[in-house]
Design a protein around this motif. Structure first.
Motif, mmCIF file in Angstrom:
data_model
loop_
_atom_site.group_PDB
_atom_site.id
_atom_site.type_symbol
_atom_site.label_atom_id
_atom_site.label_comp_id
_atom_site.label_asym_id
_atom_site.label_seq_id
_atom_site.Cartn_x
_atom_site.Cartn_y
_atom_site.Cartn_z
ATOM 1 N N VAL A 1 0.846 -1.188 0.000
ATOM 2 C CA VAL A 1 0.000 0.000 0.000
ATOM 3 C C VAL A 1 0.884 1.241 0.000
ATOM 4 N N ASP A 2 0.251 2.392 -0.206
ATOM 5 C CA ASP A 2 0.938 3.677 -0.060
ATOM 6 C C ASP A 2 0.420 4.329 1.216
ATOM 7 N N PRO A 3 1.230 4.327 2.302
ATOM 8 C CA PRO A 3 0.769 4.878 3.576
ATOM 9 C C PRO A 3 1.214 6.315 3.823
ATOM 10 N N ASP A 4 1.798 6.976 2.812
ATOM 11 C CA ASP A 4 2.357 8.325 2.988
ATOM 12 C C ASP A 4 1.298 9.385 2.700
ATOM 13 N N PRO A 5 0.826 10.119 3.724
ATOM 14 C CA PRO A 5 -0.227 11.115 3.496
ATOM 15 C C PRO A 5 0.182 12.215 2.522
ATOM 16 N N ARG A 6 1.478 12.397 2.277
ATOM 17 C CA ARG A 6 1.945 13.435 1.351
ATOM 18 C C ARG A 6 1.904 12.975 -0.101
ATOM 19 N N SER A 7 1.659 11.702 -0.313
ATOM 20 C CA SER A 7 1.719 11.136 -1.662
ATOM 21 C C SER A 7 0.389 11.305 -2.394
ATOM 22 N N SER A 8 0.469 11.419 -3.717
ATOM 23 C CA SER A 8 -0.753 11.523 -4.527
ATOM 24 C C SER A 8 -1.531 10.219 -4.557
ATOM 25 N N THR A 9 -0.871 9.121 -4.186
ATOM 26 C CA THR A 9 -1.558 7.827 -4.152
ATOM 27 C C THR A 9 -1.703 7.314 -2.713
#
Length: 296
Positions: free
Chosen positions: A67-75
């Motif tokens: 998953v993508d758990p980075d709140p700064r990421s577009s995904t």
């Protein structure tokens, strides 16, 4: 008292629940993980009905991955390169936010379970520990210095390489990416393919379990040398075979060979490698904790 929504988004089934705390669940539903549209739609419908009657404060999601758990990421909030057919690049958090207009906390299913165990279970009072789940796949998470483990993405402990003695075990592994990584050799599907029967049907004295304990102990020895956790919590469907814990502890002690001189390993191994205190509720309780963290 605030009400929270929680989703344990597994590759086999989704569990959705509403509650005020880990012992105060109002309702729960379970259903198979089919295609993304239908599976997410059932979750939205469940929470929408509750939200209209008794407003929810936030929703937490612990999802299978990667998953993508980075709140700064577009995904952020996407399930990304999963081997599960049809689920690659699936937006989970965005779907919930748009439909329900609520804050959504999000992480891997194993980090969620680790958070649940930290707040209410076997990791209470520990700032550094590891949670490993052994089921349909193998995943790892946990905390270091009181923070859930993240980095470039998130831990993928199930895909570490371990020694594979082909003379002892000629099975090539079931991981579609790596073949005989830890998950490829020791997850539930590997047990079934190697022995021709589901893990839960194999007797405690079946040779499957000595091999399984060996592989899991190899994985743990690597994790211990890198992360130095103060405790290892092992959950998931395969670990319902509770006789595995003693086998793993014995194998792990032999593999470490006296190198790590911590009392927890030398004298208290039965308190070092342990089952989740929350049992099968670790994942959904962790999702509840993620919801609470989303507004803290």
């Amino acid at each position: 008292m605030p009400l929270w929504g929680a989703i344990e988004a597994g590759g086999t089934k989704f569990v959705c629940a509403v509650g005020a705390g880990p012992d105060e669940w109002l309702q729960e539903i379970r259903y198979p993980t089919t295609n993304p549209a239908d599976t997410r739609g059932q979750a939205v419908d469940f929470f929408r009905r509750h939200h209209r009657r008794n407003p929810l404060t936030a929703i937490g999601v612990g999802a299978f991955g990667p998953v993508d758990p980075d709140p700064r990421s577009s995904t952020f909030g996407y399930i990304t390169t999963t081997p599960k057919p049809g689920w690659q690049q699936t937006d989970v958090v965005g779907t919930l936010r748009r439909a329900l207009e609520l804050p959504v906390g999000f992480d891997t299913d194993v980090n969620a379970a680790a958070l649940g165990e930290h707040r209410w279970g076997a990791a209470q009072g520990l700032e550094t520990f590891t949670y490993l789940t052994v089921g349909t796949g193998i995943g790892g998470g946990g905390m270091a210095d009181g923070r859930l483990l993240h980095g470039l993405i998130h831990p993928e402990m199930g895909h570490i390489s371990i020694p594979h003695d082909l003379a002892r075990d000629p099975y090539s592994g079931c991981c579609p990416y790596h073949g005989d990584c830890l998950e490829g050799l020791a997850a539930g599907p590997a047990l079934q393919e190697r022995w021709g029967a589901p893990a839960q049907s194999l007797a405690p004295d079946h040779p499957a379990w000595s091999l399984e304990a060996h592989y899991l102990a190899l994985g743990l020895s690597n994790i211990l040398c890198i992360l130095s956790p103060r405790r290892v919590i092992m959950g998931g469907g395969v670990m319902l075979q509770t006789h595995l814990y003693a086998r793993i502890r014995s194998e792990l002690r032999q593999l470490l060979n006296g190198y790590l001189q911590a009392p927890e390993i030398i004298d208290r191994m039965d308190e070092f490698v342990v089952p989740p205190r929350l049992g099968q509720k670790a994942g959904i309780c962790g999702a509840l904790a993620l919801a609470m963290a989303a507004v803290s």
